[in-house]
Write an enzyme that holds these catalytic residues in place. Structure first.
Site, mmCIF file in Angstrom:
data_model
loop_
_atom_site.group_PDB
_atom_site.id
_atom_site.type_symbol
_atom_site.label_atom_id
_atom_site.label_comp_id
_atom_site.label_asym_id
_atom_site.label_seq_id
_atom_site.Cartn_x
_atom_site.Cartn_y
_atom_site.Cartn_z
ATOM 1 N N TYR A 111 0.865 -1.185 0.000
ATOM 2 C CA TYR A 111 0.000 0.000 0.000
ATOM 3 C C TYR A 111 0.898 1.231 0.000
ATOM 4 O O TYR A 111 1.749 1.387 0.867
ATOM 5 C CB TYR A 111 -0.915 0.009 1.229
ATOM 6 C CG TYR A 111 -1.962 1.095 1.146
ATOM 7 C CD1 TYR A 111 -3.256 0.788 0.731
ATOM 8 C CD2 TYR A 111 -1.662 2.425 1.435
ATOM 9 C CE1 TYR A 111 -4.226 1.784 0.622
ATOM 10 C CE2 TYR A 111 -2.619 3.417 1.318
ATOM 11 C CZ TYR A 111 -3.898 3.088 0.912
ATOM 12 O OH TYR A 111 -4.849 4.075 0.786
ATOM 13 N N GLN A 132 -10.969 -0.064 1.055
ATOM 14 C CA GLN A 132 -11.403 -0.907 -0.062
ATOM 15 C C GLN A 132 -10.216 -1.560 -0.765
ATOM 16 O O GLN A 132 -10.321 -2.693 -1.254
ATOM 17 C CB GLN A 132 -12.247 -0.106 -1.049
ATOM 18 C CG GLN A 132 -11.573 1.075 -1.699
ATOM 19 C CD GLN A 132 -11.712 2.356 -0.893
ATOM 20 O OE1 GLN A 132 -11.976 2.330 0.301
ATOM 21 N NE2 GLN A 132 -11.539 3.487 -1.558
ATOM 22 N N ASN A 149 -3.674 5.831 6.048
ATOM 23 C CA ASN A 149 -4.419 6.602 7.039
ATOM 24 C C ASN A 149 -5.131 5.680 8.021
ATOM 25 O O ASN A 149 -4.946 4.460 8.010
ATOM 26 C CB ASN A 149 -5.390 7.566 6.348
ATOM 27 C CG ASN A 149 -6.462 6.835 5.543
ATOM 28 O OD1 ASN A 149 -6.722 5.644 5.734
ATOM 29 N ND2 ASN A 149 -7.090 7.551 4.623
ATOM 30 N N SER A 161 3.511 9.792 11.964
ATOM 31 C CA SER A 161 4.976 9.829 11.965
ATOM 32 C C SER A 161 5.505 10.441 13.252
ATOM 33 O O SER A 161 4.864 11.303 13.867
ATOM 34 C CB SER A 161 5.473 10.652 10.774
ATOM 35 O OG SER A 161 5.071 10.070 9.566
ATOM 36 N N GLN A 197 9.407 15.580 10.108
ATOM 37 C CA GLN A 197 8.313 14.659 10.415
ATOM 38 C C GLN A 197 7.002 15.391 10.646
ATOM 39 O O GLN A 197 5.932 14.888 10.297
ATOM 40 C CB GLN A 197 8.672 13.797 11.630
ATOM 41 C CG GLN A 197 9.821 12.857 11.383
ATOM 42 C CD GLN A 197 9.618 12.023 10.138
ATOM 43 O OE1 GLN A 197 8.720 11.189 10.066
ATOM 44 N NE2 GLN A 197 10.460 12.230 9.136
ATOM 45 N N HIS A 251 4.482 15.840 7.746
ATOM 46 C CA HIS A 251 3.679 14.743 7.211
ATOM 47 C C HIS A 251 2.192 14.997 7.413
ATOM 48 O O HIS A 251 1.398 14.876 6.488
ATOM 49 C CB HIS A 251 4.070 13.417 7.877
ATOM 50 C CG HIS A 251 5.252 12.754 7.249
ATOM 51 N ND1 HIS A 251 5.231 12.256 5.968
ATOM 52 C CD2 HIS A 251 6.495 12.501 7.720
ATOM 53 C CE1 HIS A 251 6.404 11.730 5.676
ATOM 54 N NE2 HIS A 251 7.186 11.865 6.720
ATOM 55 N N GLU A 285 9.516 6.088 16.559
ATOM 56 C CA GLU A 285 9.746 5.608 15.203
ATOM 57 C C GLU A 285 11.159 5.969 14.738
ATOM 58 O O GLU A 285 11.901 5.117 14.265
ATOM 59 C CB GLU A 285 8.709 6.226 14.265
ATOM 60 C CG GLU A 285 8.859 5.828 12.813
ATOM 61 C CD GLU A 285 7.904 6.577 11.911
ATOM 62 O OE1 GLU A 285 7.731 6.134 10.762
ATOM 63 O OE2 GLU A 285 7.340 7.611 12.329
ATOM 64 N N HIS A 286 11.510 7.252 14.864
ATOM 65 C CA HIS A 286 12.838 7.748 14.490
ATOM 66 C C HIS A 286 13.495 8.352 15.723
ATOM 67 O O HIS A 286 12.916 9.213 16.375
ATOM 68 C CB HIS A 286 12.750 8.839 13.421
ATOM 69 C CG HIS A 286 11.973 8.452 12.200
ATOM 70 N ND1 HIS A 286 10.664 8.848 11.995
ATOM 71 C CD2 HIS A 286 12.322 7.708 11.118
ATOM 72 C CE1 HIS A 286 10.240 8.371 10.835
ATOM 73 N NE2 HIS A 286 11.223 7.673 10.287
ATOM 74 N N ASP A 293 14.890 8.331 5.257
ATOM 75 C CA ASP A 293 13.624 8.265 4.533
ATOM 76 C C ASP A 293 13.823 7.920 3.069
ATOM 77 O O ASP A 293 12.930 7.339 2.438
ATOM 78 C CB ASP A 293 12.893 9.607 4.628
ATOM 79 C CG ASP A 293 12.097 9.745 5.920
ATOM 80 O OD1 ASP A 293 11.877 8.725 6.589
ATOM 81 O OD2 ASP A 293 11.688 10.876 6.236
ATOM 82 N N GLU A 297 -0.862 -35.900 28.882
ATOM 83 C CA GLU A 297 -1.886 -34.953 28.449
ATOM 84 C C GLU A 297 -3.186 -35.656 28.066
ATOM 85 O O GLU A 297 -4.108 -35.012 27.541
ATOM 86 C CB GLU A 297 -1.361 -34.151 27.246
ATOM 87 C CG GLU A 297 -0.174 -33.251 27.594
ATOM 88 C CD GLU A 297 0.366 -32.497 26.390
ATOM 89 O OE1 GLU A 297 -0.094 -32.777 25.256
ATOM 90 O OE2 GLU A 297 1.224 -31.625 26.579
ATOM 91 N N HIS A 332 -2.037 -39.613 20.086
ATOM 92 C CA HIS A 332 -0.674 -39.106 19.925
ATOM 93 C C HIS A 332 0.332 -40.148 20.435
ATOM 94 O O HIS A 332 1.332 -40.456 19.778
ATOM 95 C CB HIS A 332 -0.480 -37.803 20.727
ATOM 96 C CG HIS A 332 -1.043 -36.584 20.080
ATOM 97 N ND1 HIS A 332 -2.386 -36.383 19.922
ATOM 98 C CD2 HIS A 332 -0.433 -35.479 19.563
ATOM 99 C CE1 HIS A 332 -2.593 -35.211 19.343
ATOM 100 N NE2 HIS A 332 -1.410 -34.639 19.111
#
Length: 430
Positions: free
Chosen positions: A130, A191, A214, A237, A259, A262, A327-328, A361, A415, A420
């Site tokens: 994506y 979708q 998103n 971000s 950042q 974004h 994240e960074h 990046d 068990e 088994h």
């Protein structure tokens, strides 16, 4: 930007409030996404066409019309300015070289009884990537998502990217050609995730879906997990900079902007034991912000979720960073190697004053698809290993099965799983 002080009595409460991120719990979003997923699963192309026309203002007579021909991808690569093509090729080369180091190999060994044990490593058959296409276009995300899949040996890489009003960034198409993407569809949102997870008459179902999006995309990925694999749930971000007070304050201000631009929910945090340095960076922010093209987004991000934190010392700053698992993480200090062993949780660590997060990046080599919202405590950056899977290999020898069979039989009967136990025991009688 708000100021916090780690020595204040209410620091923990204020820090928790600053970093809280609850958007993913929005029930209205959950309900909407669930409906979209079910509709795509049941009606396939027909539902996909309706949602694409409604949300992206991109009407199409057939779902096949939403696929970008391979010729168009290669034409875009040939048509972009030479400087852009050279930059894309340089970035792709570095990203590919880095990720080739991550390839895992199959292995085997024999134990003392002659049993063969090992691990068979194989690539996923298919993967969906994506690529966001709303407020900005991200050819770099194409490289970061597709190249590790290509290095891993994935047979079919399917890319989805929204094209609001039919607008497609030529750099995104060029990057898809350069990264070895097999099919591209101009669909986005929940979708698109649904189409990749369930398949439609036109869009093939894949084994794993990766890439940021998103809140609707993130929610959809969470809901389809189990039917398909996913890389992680991406939030806004983040950047956290730890500075000893000696880096050019303009550099740090711009790193925070990198950042914050974004979106309004991005988070930029600066930690330093030097109060005067925090003042200097604030002055740089006020002077440089009006010059930025995305100044309004940056301002809302810094005002809403940004902060400067005065710490006791650099070790205190790293401890706070570990709590947040950013994240960074930039270690903008004289001796970053001294602090590195203290860092436990971060998506990517940028060492020293010269290493801007922006390099990571685009072209440093490591992946820029990173865990957010504290999930660096248990997630890793996207990599080749996300597109490989491991199967255990077990082959018993005649002698080895006797020892293993007795152990298995004893444990199975403990068990109360007698089938088994007997399956193991039958082989002991031969």
């Amino acid at each position: 930007m708000r100021r916090l002080d780690s020595t204040q009595a209410d620091f923990d409460r204020r820090l928790n409030a600053l970093t809280a991120w609850e958007e993913e719990l929005d029930e209205a979003v959950n309900t909407a996404v669930q409906g979209i997923l079910q509709d795509i699963a049941q009606r396939g192309d027909a539902a996909l066409l309706e949602y694409t026309a409604r949300f992206d203002n991109l009407p199409a007579a057939t779902a096949a019309a939403l696929e970008v021909p391979a010729e168009q991808l290669h034409a875009a690569l040939a048509a972009i300015p030479a400087e852009q093509r050279e930059a894309l090729e340089a970035a792709a080369l570095r990203v590919r070289e880095y990720h080739q180091h991550q390839l895992q190999e199959s292995w085997r060994y024999r134990d003392a009884a002659g049993n063969l044990l090992g691990q068979q490593v194989t690539a996923l058959s298919s993967a969906g990537i994506y690529v966001p296409g709303g407020k900005a276009s991200y050819p770099s995300s194409v490289l970061m998502n597709a190249i590790p899949a290509q290095v891993a040996g994935v047979e079919q890489i399917v890319m989805v990217v929204p094209a609001p009003g039919g607008e497609l960034n030529p750099l995104v198409l060029a990057a898809a050609a350069l990264a070895g993407v097999h099919r591209v569809f101009t669909i986005g949102g929940a979708q698109a995730v649904a189409a990749l997870a369930y398949g439609t008459q036109t869009v093939p179902a894949v084994d794993k879906i990766v890439g940021p999006g998103n809140i609707y995309v993130a929610t959809a990925k969470r809901m389809v997990f189990g039917r398909v694999g996913i890389d992680m749930i991406a939030g806004p971000s983040e950047i956290l900079v730890i500075c000893d007070g000696s880096t050019n304050p303009d550099w740090v201000a711009m790193d925070l902007f990198s950042q914050a631009e974004h979106d309004e929910n991005a988070q930029a945090i600066l930690l330093s034991p030097d109060a005067g340095y925090l003042d200097a960076v604030q002055a740089s922010i006020e002077r440089l912000l009006p010059q930025m093209e995305r100044a309004e987004i940056i301002r809302k991000s810094l005002d809403g979720r940004g902060a400067m934190i005065l710490t006791r010392d650099l070790e205190d700053a790293v401890a706070i960073s570990n709590r947040l698992a950013p994240e960074h993480l930039e270690l903008s200090v004289e001796d970053p190697e001294a602090l590195l062993p203290l860092v436990r949780h971060a998506g990517a660590i940028f060492m020293g004053r010269w290493t801007s997060e922006a390099l990571g990046d685009y072209c440093a080599g490591p992946n820029h698809v990173l865990p957010t919202s504290g999930s660096a405590r248990f997630f890793s950056p996207l990599g080749v290993y996300d597109f490989q899977k491991r199967s255990s290999v077990i082959m018993c020898s005649d002698a080895g099965v006797k020892a293993l069979g007795k152990v298995a039989s004893t444990l199975a009967r403990g068990e109360s799983l007698t089938a088994h136990a007997r399956a193991a025991e039958f082989r002991l009688k031969e």
